[in-house]
Enzyme design. Sequence first.
Site, PDB file in Angstrom:
ATOM      1  N   SER A 133       1.005  -1.192   0.033  1.00  0.00           N
ATOM      2  CA  SER A 133      -0.062  -0.003   0.079  1.00  0.00           C
ATOM      3  C   SER A 133       0.960   1.202  -0.226  1.00  0.00           C
ATOM      4  O   SER A 133       1.984   1.118   0.605  1.00  0.00           O
ATOM      5  CB  SER A 133      -0.895   0.021   1.333  1.00  0.00           C
ATOM      6  OG  SER A 133      -1.418   1.062   1.542  1.00  0.00           O
ATOM      7  N   TYR A 146      -2.113  -0.917  10.931  1.00  0.00           N
ATOM      8  CA  TYR A 146      -2.049  -1.078   9.571  1.00  0.00           C
ATOM      9  C   TYR A 146      -1.263  -0.917   9.053  1.00  0.00           C
ATOM     10  O   TYR A 146      -0.289  -1.440   7.912  1.00  0.00           O
ATOM     11  CB  TYR A 146      -3.379  -0.589   9.064  1.00  0.00           C
ATOM     12  CG  TYR A 146      -3.580  -0.708   7.477  1.00  0.00           C
ATOM     13  CD1 TYR A 146      -4.156  -2.038   7.190  1.00  0.00           C
ATOM     14  CD2 TYR A 146      -3.408   0.027   6.507  1.00  0.00           C
ATOM     15  CE1 TYR A 146      -4.217  -2.517   5.542  1.00  0.00           C
ATOM     16  CE2 TYR A 146      -3.454  -0.063   5.194  1.00  0.00           C
ATOM     17  CZ  TYR A 146      -4.035  -1.495   4.914  1.00  0.00           C
ATOM     18  OH  TYR A 146      -4.274  -1.417   3.562  1.00  0.00           O
TER      19      TYR A 146
END
Length: 240
Positions: A133, A146
């Site tokens: 990501s 995360y």
Amino acid sequence: MKKGFVAITGASSGIGAATAQLFIDKGHNVLLIARREERLASFTGEHVKKAIIDVTDKAALTKAIQEAEATFGPVEAIVNNAGRMLLGDVSVQDEKEWKEMYDVNVLGVLNGMQAVLPSMIERKTGTIVNISSIAGKKTFGDHAAYVGTKFAVHSMSENVREEVAAHNVRVVTIAPGVVETELLSHTTSDVIKNNYTDWKHSIQGGLTPQTVAEAIYFAFSQPQGVNIREIALAPTQQQA
Ligand code: NDP
């Protein structure tokens, strides 16, 4: 039938489902991995095998790869895409959410790599695509746990890439910015979800899963001697 296959984890929605469809459309055999069987129902035909398993179950993942190899021949690639994004403020977030994300996003990727590496190293060919990501490159508010999992995906991918390069095996990291999928829906804080949704609207929405699938396919479809080490892609109006 064409020999070999591509394994895709988290194929039941979002980026994984779009990637599954694209590889099928391009004529590849696929092994589709997810827990929700009903969400894989639309994928049918002799080019499709499914494994209804959890990527945190290493033995089940390895067995699924071996069974698909018995049907299709050697594993050409794995897309380690399955992931959870449980956004939260570390000062109050339930630690069960941290564990779930680290189990799926980090250990699940390690499980996926180990399930294919012995076969790829022995055959001196193969491709591992790990879905990280932009949150694997920089920080975001309410993303701490995360972000940690995605920084881990980036660093593990680069480390393994160096280790298997001499075996002619490629490791590719894909780093999307915001994509229109179900990912946010599992976050438990409504305040955080609403803030995220407002931010997404302010940048005119996320990428389509199909755009990310095309980036994955672009990297995969290069000659084996070309490793696109990383692709970072995001909506143009996404500043962070
Ligand atoms: P979705 O929620 O739509 O898809 C997540 C997929 O992961 C589902 O198919 C789900 O299937 C699967 N999955 C989750 N947990 C497990 C598990 N334990 N075992 C097997 N499969 C599992 O989200 P996205 O498509 O957005 O997410 C895909 C990847 O992309 C993730 O790694 C995410 O972090 C990453 N990403 C997403 C971005 C975004 O903005 N959407 C941005 C950057 C990266 P099932 O529940 O059926 O098991």
